[in-house]
Design a protein around this motif. Structure first.
Motif, mmCIF file in Angstrom:
data_model
loop_
_atom_site.group_PDB
_atom_site.id
_atom_site.type_symbol
_atom_site.label_atom_id
_atom_site.label_comp_id
_atom_site.label_asym_id
_atom_site.label_seq_id
_atom_site.Cartn_x
_atom_site.Cartn_y
_atom_site.Cartn_z
ATOM 1 N N ALA A 190 0.642 -1.099 0.062
ATOM 2 C CA ALA A 190 -0.078 -0.089 0.071
ATOM 3 C C ALA A 190 0.769 1.347 -0.005
ATOM 4 C CB ALA A 190 -1.077 -0.095 1.216
ATOM 5 N N ASP A 191 0.340 2.225 -0.616
ATOM 6 C CA ASP A 191 1.153 3.708 -0.515
ATOM 7 C C ASP A 191 0.941 4.236 0.821
ATOM 8 O OD1 ASP A 191 1.594 3.910 -3.460
ATOM 9 O OD2 ASP A 191 -0.477 4.137 -3.900
ATOM 10 N N VAL A 192 -0.071 4.296 1.453
ATOM 11 C CA VAL A 192 -0.227 4.691 2.962
ATOM 12 C C VAL A 192 -0.546 3.577 3.708
ATOM 13 C CG1 VAL A 192 -1.587 6.320 4.259
ATOM 14 C CG2 VAL A 192 -1.442 6.828 1.767
ATOM 15 N N LYS A 193 0.393 3.545 4.816
ATOM 16 C CA LYS A 193 0.334 2.410 5.851
ATOM 17 C C LYS A 193 0.025 2.983 7.292
ATOM 18 C CE LYS A 193 3.955 -0.358 3.417
ATOM 19 N NZ LYS A 193 3.980 0.436 2.107
ATOM 20 N N VAL A 194 -1.348 2.588 7.585
ATOM 21 C CA VAL A 194 -1.644 3.101 8.762
ATOM 22 C C VAL A 194 -1.539 1.999 9.946
ATOM 23 C CG1 VAL A 194 -4.013 3.458 10.094
ATOM 24 C CG2 VAL A 194 -3.491 4.233 7.690
ATOM 25 N N GLY A 195 -0.960 2.462 11.073
ATOM 26 C CA GLY A 195 -0.850 1.600 12.315
ATOM 27 C C GLY A 195 -0.944 2.172 13.617
ATOM 28 N N PHE A 196 -1.391 1.378 14.669
ATOM 29 C CA PHE A 196 -1.329 2.064 15.879
ATOM 30 C C PHE A 196 -0.029 1.524 16.823
ATOM 31 C CE2 PHE A 196 -5.687 1.924 14.339
ATOM 32 C CZ PHE A 196 -6.267 3.015 14.992
ATOM 33 N N TYR A 197 0.504 2.175 17.410
ATOM 34 C CA TYR A 197 1.795 2.041 17.814
ATOM 35 C C TYR A 197 1.827 2.686 19.317
ATOM 36 C CZ TYR A 197 3.258 0.617 13.289
ATOM 37 O OH TYR A 197 3.085 0.121 11.872
ATOM 38 N N ALA A 198 2.740 1.887 20.280
ATOM 39 C CA ALA A 198 2.848 2.805 21.479
ATOM 40 C C ALA A 198 4.405 2.831 21.605
ATOM 41 C CB ALA A 198 2.272 1.746 22.703
ATOM 42 N N GLY A 212 -1.362 12.991 25.093
ATOM 43 C CA GLY A 212 0.156 13.752 24.885
ATOM 44 C C GLY A 212 -0.013 13.932 23.085
ATOM 45 N N VAL A 213 1.004 13.371 22.446
ATOM 46 C CA VAL A 213 0.835 13.314 21.108
ATOM 47 C C VAL A 213 -0.161 11.989 20.524
ATOM 48 C CG1 VAL A 213 2.208 12.885 18.919
ATOM 49 C CG2 VAL A 213 3.265 14.208 20.727
ATOM 50 N N LEU A 214 -1.064 12.417 19.915
ATOM 51 C CA LEU A 214 -2.236 11.762 19.503
ATOM 52 C C LEU A 214 -1.639 10.558 18.187
ATOM 53 C CD1 LEU A 214 -5.194 14.108 19.535
ATOM 54 C CD2 LEU A 214 -4.577 12.478 21.328
ATOM 55 N N ALA A 215 -1.007 11.435 17.397
ATOM 56 C CA ALA A 215 -0.596 10.660 15.992
ATOM 57 C C ALA A 215 0.363 11.591 15.403
ATOM 58 C CB ALA A 215 -1.819 10.581 15.215
ATOM 59 N N HIS A 216 0.984 10.998 14.245
ATOM 60 C CA HIS A 216 1.708 11.870 13.497
ATOM 61 C C HIS A 216 1.824 10.908 12.006
ATOM 62 C CE1 HIS A 216 4.988 9.113 15.468
ATOM 63 N NE2 HIS A 216 4.906 8.757 14.463
ATOM 64 N N ALA A 217 2.480 11.776 10.981
ATOM 65 C CA ALA A 217 2.248 11.167 9.762
ATOM 66 C C ALA A 217 3.596 11.957 9.196
ATOM 67 C CB ALA A 217 1.001 11.288 8.779
ATOM 68 N N PHE A 218 3.919 11.520 7.889
ATOM 69 C CA PHE A 218 5.222 11.958 7.141
ATOM 70 C C PHE A 218 4.687 12.499 5.882
ATOM 71 C CE2 PHE A 218 6.448 8.978 10.414
ATOM 72 C CZ PHE A 218 7.787 9.504 10.887
ATOM 73 N N SER A 219 5.797 13.457 5.311
ATOM 74 C CA SER A 219 5.193 14.138 4.044
ATOM 75 C C SER A 219 5.391 13.184 2.973
ATOM 76 C CB SER A 219 6.236 15.133 3.976
ATOM 77 O OG SER A 219 7.670 14.474 3.830
ATOM 78 N N PRO A 220 4.851 13.350 1.852
ATOM 79 C CA PRO A 220 5.057 12.535 0.633
ATOM 80 C C PRO A 220 6.429 12.410 0.258
ATOM 81 C CG PRO A 220 3.288 14.424 0.321
ATOM 82 C CD PRO A 220 4.131 14.728 1.642
ATOM 83 N N GLU A 221 6.684 11.221 -0.471
ATOM 84 C CA GLU A 221 5.872 10.298 -0.491
ATOM 85 C C GLU A 221 5.873 9.059 0.582
ATOM 86 O OE1 GLU A 221 6.088 8.703 -4.459
ATOM 87 O OE2 GLU A 221 5.273 10.582 -5.378
ATOM 88 N N SER A 222 6.399 9.413 1.839
ATOM 89 C CA SER A 222 6.430 8.185 2.676
ATOM 90 C C SER A 222 5.265 7.169 2.921
ATOM 91 C CB SER A 222 6.939 8.847 3.830
ATOM 92 O OG SER A 222 6.744 7.856 5.314
ATOM 93 N N GLY A 223 4.082 7.988 3.117
ATOM 94 C CA GLY A 223 2.816 7.214 3.220
ATOM 95 C C GLY A 223 2.626 6.572 4.763
ATOM 96 N N LEU A 225 1.531 6.698 8.432
ATOM 97 C CA LEU A 225 0.372 7.437 9.287
ATOM 98 C C LEU A 225 0.404 6.360 10.602
ATOM 99 C CD1 LEU A 225 -2.954 8.625 8.138
ATOM 100 C CD2 LEU A 225 -2.676 8.021 10.403
ATOM 101 N N HIS A 226 0.895 7.058 11.756
ATOM 102 C CA HIS A 226 0.990 6.163 12.824
ATOM 103 C C HIS A 226 -0.038 7.029 13.858
ATOM 104 C CE1 HIS A 226 5.147 4.980 11.802
ATOM 105 N NE2 HIS A 226 4.314 4.279 10.922
ATOM 106 N N LEU A 227 -0.609 6.005 14.881
ATOM 107 C CA LEU A 227 -1.405 6.878 15.924
ATOM 108 C C LEU A 227 -1.015 6.233 17.220
ATOM 109 C CD1 LEU A 227 -3.860 5.624 13.441
ATOM 110 C CD2 LEU A 227 -5.154 7.390 14.461
ATOM 111 N N ASP A 228 -1.189 6.822 18.187
ATOM 112 C CA ASP A 228 -0.614 6.206 19.591
ATOM 113 C C ASP A 228 -1.649 5.286 20.187
ATOM 114 O OD1 ASP A 228 0.359 5.812 22.135
ATOM 115 O OD2 ASP A 228 0.240 7.927 22.582
ATOM 116 N N ALA A 229 -1.234 4.051 20.180
ATOM 117 C CA ALA A 229 -2.154 3.027 20.744
ATOM 118 C C ALA A 229 -2.529 3.094 22.437
ATOM 119 C CB ALA A 229 -1.343 1.566 20.514
#
Length: 347
Positions: A190-198, A212-223, A225-229
């Motif tokens: 996948a171009d964009v990879k979503v995951g929940f991490y701690a 605290g920090v809820l999530a972060h994502a990186f600029s193109p074309e990294s893809g 997308l991480h959310l705080d588990a």
């Protein structure tokens, strides 16, 4: 990494202390230390002071990285300038002081992507891009695939509900630009990879726990997308009663903006504003979000600005919510500190 947000929440219990004018002849540092002693008398030795605030401002782009290791409580000219810049970029009254509104914003859960100056500081164009204005570039009609990690996930929200929240979030952006998003079966491709991490999860940007920090994502074309588990994610506030619940769809919509190339906006009503209070939903794109992403990709020929809902294009409602948060910061701070105490025993 020590959690920053709960420390600041303690300061919110007595915000007026930090806004008091300095006595004649007193330096800003003396004023801070006097306030800190009063706060410490009420809550104990866990009030860390300006050192932690310097670390916060360094992390989000307002002080040089060397300031992150400065544990002194000196409220110097550089720190005051950083506070003023923070207030400017987040649409707060600019005073250079740690007033109640500024502390309330620092205490709010937020995205982990550093803030960057808007492209132009006016009421029409306030969106911003990553350095170099990167964007996805593919031949022909642009189609980006995305997938949610089968392993890095959460177990208390049904996977189908998580997928539906992301589907709606991607659809909002697709409605305004000529880009199509397709859910992929193969996560690895996948171009964009979503995951929940701690905590530390391998990208150099560790998460810091609840609110605290809820999530972060990186600029193109990294893809990425991480959310705080560690957060309590919600897709339905009627079903999820936790006081610290965070709306998944709102955060997903914001982080997809980063995936597409948008940086943070100082417009409070914009999806790309960096913070989101618990139990708050802000998933509808505002005019600033749309203008920003269309500057990168052009407009979907079927979209018109008149189709934006009044709530998404009018920032006044969000400003009212922010004002209400600041005016009741003591009450909210007490609730959040109580919740944070369960997670962080030193509070």
């Amino acid at each position: 990494m020590l959690p920053l947000i709960p420390t600041v929440l303690v300061l919110l219990l007595c915000p007026s202390l930090l806004a008091r004018p300095a006595p004649d002849g007193a330096s800003p540092t003396d004023t801070w230390r006097s306030s800190e002693r009063l706060l410490g008398a009420g809550r104990g030795s866990h009030v860390a002071g300006v050192g932690d605030l310097k670390r916060y401002l360094a992390r989000f782009g307002y002080l040089p990285g060397s300031a992150a290791s400065d544990r002194t409580d000196s409220f110097d000219a550089r720190f005051e300038s950083a506070v003023s810049l923070y207030q400017t970029r987040l649409g707060l009254p600019v005073s250079g002081k740690l007033d109640a509104a500024t502390l309330a914003e620092i205490a709010a859960p937020r995205c982990g992507v550093p803030d960057r100056p808007a492209a132009r500081a006016d009421s029409v164009r306030r969106f911003a891009f990553f350095p170099g204005s990167p964007r996805w570039a593919r031949p022909g009609p642009l189609v980006l695939t995305y997938a949610i990690s089968p392993a890095a996930t959460i177990d208390y929200v049904p996977r189908a509900a998580v997928a539906a929240a992301f589907r709606r979030a991607f659809a909002r952006w697709a409605r305004v630009i000529p880009v199509r998003f397709a859910e992929a079966r193969d996560y690895g491709a996948a171009d964009v990879k979503v995951g929940f991490y701690a905590g530390e999860h391998g990208d150099g940007e560790p998460f810091d726990g609840v609110l605290g920090v809820l999530a972060h994502a990186f600029s193109p074309e990294s893809g990425r997308l991480h959310l705080d588990a560690a957060e309590r994610w919600a897709v339905d506030f009627d079903a999820e009663r936790s006081a610290v619940a965070v709306d998944l769809e709102s955060v997903a919509t914001h982080e997809i903006g980063h995936v597409l190339g948008l940086a943070h906006s100082p417009v409070r009503g914009a999806v790309m504003y960096p913070s989101l209070r618990p139990r708050t939903r802000k998933a509808e794109l505002g005019a600033d979000d749309v203008r920003g992403v269309q500057a990168l990709y052009g407009s979907n020929p079927n979209f018109s600005f008149s189709s934006l809902s009044a709530s998404s294009s009018d920032t006044s409602a969000s400003a009212s919510v922010a004002a209400a948060w600041s005016s009741t910061s003591t009450r909210v701070g007490i609730v959040l500190v109580a919740a944070a105490t369960v997670i962080f025993p030193f509070i």
